[in-house]
Design a protein around this motif. Structure first.
Motif, PDB file in Angstrom:
ATOM      1  N   THR A 153       0.818  -1.208   0.000  1.00  0.00           N
ATOM      2  CA  THR A 153       0.000   0.000   0.000  1.00  0.00           C
ATOM      3  C   THR A 153       0.854   1.260   0.000  1.00  0.00           C
ATOM      4  O   THR A 153       0.346   2.350  -0.268  1.00  0.00           O
ATOM      5  N   GLN A 154       2.135   1.112   0.286  1.00  0.00           N
ATOM      6  CA  GLN A 154       3.054   2.251   0.269  1.00  0.00           C
ATOM      7  C   GLN A 154       3.720   2.411  -1.102  1.00  0.00           C
ATOM      8  O   GLN A 154       4.736   3.101  -1.233  1.00  0.00           O
ATOM      9  N   TRP A 198      -3.416   9.703  -3.458  1.00  0.00           N
ATOM     10  CA  TRP A 198      -4.453   8.984  -2.713  1.00  0.00           C
ATOM     11  C   TRP A 198      -5.809   9.640  -2.884  1.00  0.00           C
ATOM     12  O   TRP A 198      -6.838   8.959  -2.909  1.00  0.00           O
ATOM     13  N   LEU A 216      -3.611   2.399  -1.154  1.00  0.00           N
ATOM     14  CA  LEU A 216      -4.062   2.567   0.221  1.00  0.00           C
ATOM     15  C   LEU A 216      -5.582   2.677   0.342  1.00  0.00           C
ATOM     16  O   LEU A 216      -6.174   2.041   1.230  1.00  0.00           O
ATOM     17  N   VAL A 225      -6.946   6.414   5.702  1.00  0.00           N
ATOM     18  CA  VAL A 225      -6.514   7.132   4.495  1.00  0.00           C
ATOM     19  C   VAL A 225      -6.463   8.631   4.766  1.00  0.00           C
ATOM     20  O   VAL A 225      -5.478   9.302   4.435  1.00  0.00           O
ATOM     21  N   GLN A 228      -3.511   9.668   7.035  1.00  0.00           N
ATOM     22  CA  GLN A 228      -2.216   9.671   6.358  1.00  0.00           C
ATOM     23  C   GLN A 228      -2.107  10.849   5.389  1.00  0.00           C
ATOM     24  O   GLN A 228      -1.033  11.440   5.237  1.00  0.00           O
TER      25      GLN A 228
END
Length: 345
Positions: A153-154, A198, A216, A225, A228
């Motif tokens: 997810t990164q 994102w 993500l 989400v 972040q």
């Protein structure tokens, strides 16, 4: 005359694409709209490095070389991700899913652009800039596309570093060496990329989920989400202010940076507020705004009236591969139109 079922999509033309279609497909492989963003971080850095107006010839050489290098990386990305593009609604009309260009031809095209761009920058700019452009190309194709994108997810956090290299390339094109100022600008873009992307991935969450790409917003809940996005936004704004003492920009830059940074933070907190007020904290769809989408508008240069999820109307290309079902309200005399989202990343 045979009646046409409006629910069945029309198959691609059997006579094959025209020369114009093929040329357009090769340009599309380079993803020119992404290149626009990269060049937007290259040219201003050249002015900053020159402390004035750099040589026009140098700017043109750097921009052209950077365009070819980024186009190479994007074309190779299309080759490797052809299977994903076929499953995602927003990408299935690209050249490879529509079979306008063969996989082998696209691969050769991408590699050729990489070689030409490296030689161009090395011979007409300098070899440090050429090496940085080549490093960005390799990192994007191998590091992001082949290794990170489908595994974590990164992915966009570290893979997005490839899009930060234009700040270094623009500086070294003028000075022939690295310094702290371009490194700070590199970090500004690095920390800006996750919240920017994102926010767009939220809009296309279903597409990424269907293609099994672990962005993500696909794997995490709305609250995670949003948190972040807010965290990276604060780090990005703080990093942008570091350029003031490092580059000695004068008073105008920090005033503008504070104003734009504050606007960015306000938007990110509004996103976090929607996440906290959502009935289901895991429902990422709750983050989708109904007001104009600033991230998508800025990435496209769109007018403020365009909205996330809104549709724009345009005529389909000659080699569209499919035709939309006619609306029940449209008359037979109206031309057919295809709908395309205005917020595609």
């Amino acid at each position: 005359m045979t009646a046409v079922d409006p629910h069945v999509s029309v198959q691609p033309r059997t006579d094959g694409p025209t020369v114009r279609d093929v040329l357009g497909a090769y340009v599309g492989l380079m993803k020119p709209r992404i290149i626009e963003l990269l060049l937007l971080t290259t040219v201003p850095v050249m002015f900053l490095a020159a402390r004035g107006v750099p040589s026009l010839g140098l700017v043109v050489a750097t921009v052209l070389g950077g365009t070819l290098s980024a186009g190479s990386a994007n074309a190779l990305n299309c080759v490797y991700d052809a299977d994903i593009d076929e499953r995602m609604r927003r990408t299935r009309r690209r050249a490879l899913p529509r079979h306008i260009v063969s996989t082998r031809a696209a691969l050769v095209f991408g590699l050729a652009l990489g070689v030409v761009s490296t030689l161009w920058l090395g011979l007409l700019v300098n070899w440090l800039s050429a090496g940085l452009a080549l490093a960005a190309n390799v990192f994007y194709v191998v590091g992001y596309t082949m290794i990170l994108k489908r595994r974590t997810t990164q992915n966009i956090v570290w893979g997005g570093a490839a899009g930060c290299f234009p700040a270094l390339i623009g500086w070294t094109a003028v000075t022939g060496e690295l310094a702290w100022a371009p490194v700070v600008l590199f970090l500004v873009v690095f920390f800006w990329t996750p919240p920017h992307f994102w926010a767009l991935a939220i809009r296309y969450r279903e597409d990424y989920a269907a293609a099994d790409v672990p962005m993500l917003p696909v794997k995490a809940g709305a609250l995670e989400v949003a948190r972040q996005i807010v965290a990276y936004s604060y780090v990005m704004v703080a990093t942008s202010l570091v350029l003031w003492p490092v580059a000695g920009t004068g008073w105008f830059y920090p005033v503008v940076a504070v104003g734009l940074g504050a606007a960015f933070l306000v938007e990110s907190h509004l996103l976090l507020g929607r996440a906290r007020n959502a009935a289901d904290p895991d429902d990422v769809v709750a983050l989708k705004p109904t007001w104009p989408c600033p991230a998508a508008a800025s990435s496209r240069g769109s007018r403020s009236r365009r909205r996330c999820g809104a549709r724009s109307w345009r005529r389909p290309g000659r080699w569209s591969g499919r035709s939309p079902a006619p609306s029940a309200r449209s008359s037979s005399t109206r031309p057919r139109w295809s709908r395309t989202s205005t917020c595609s990343p």
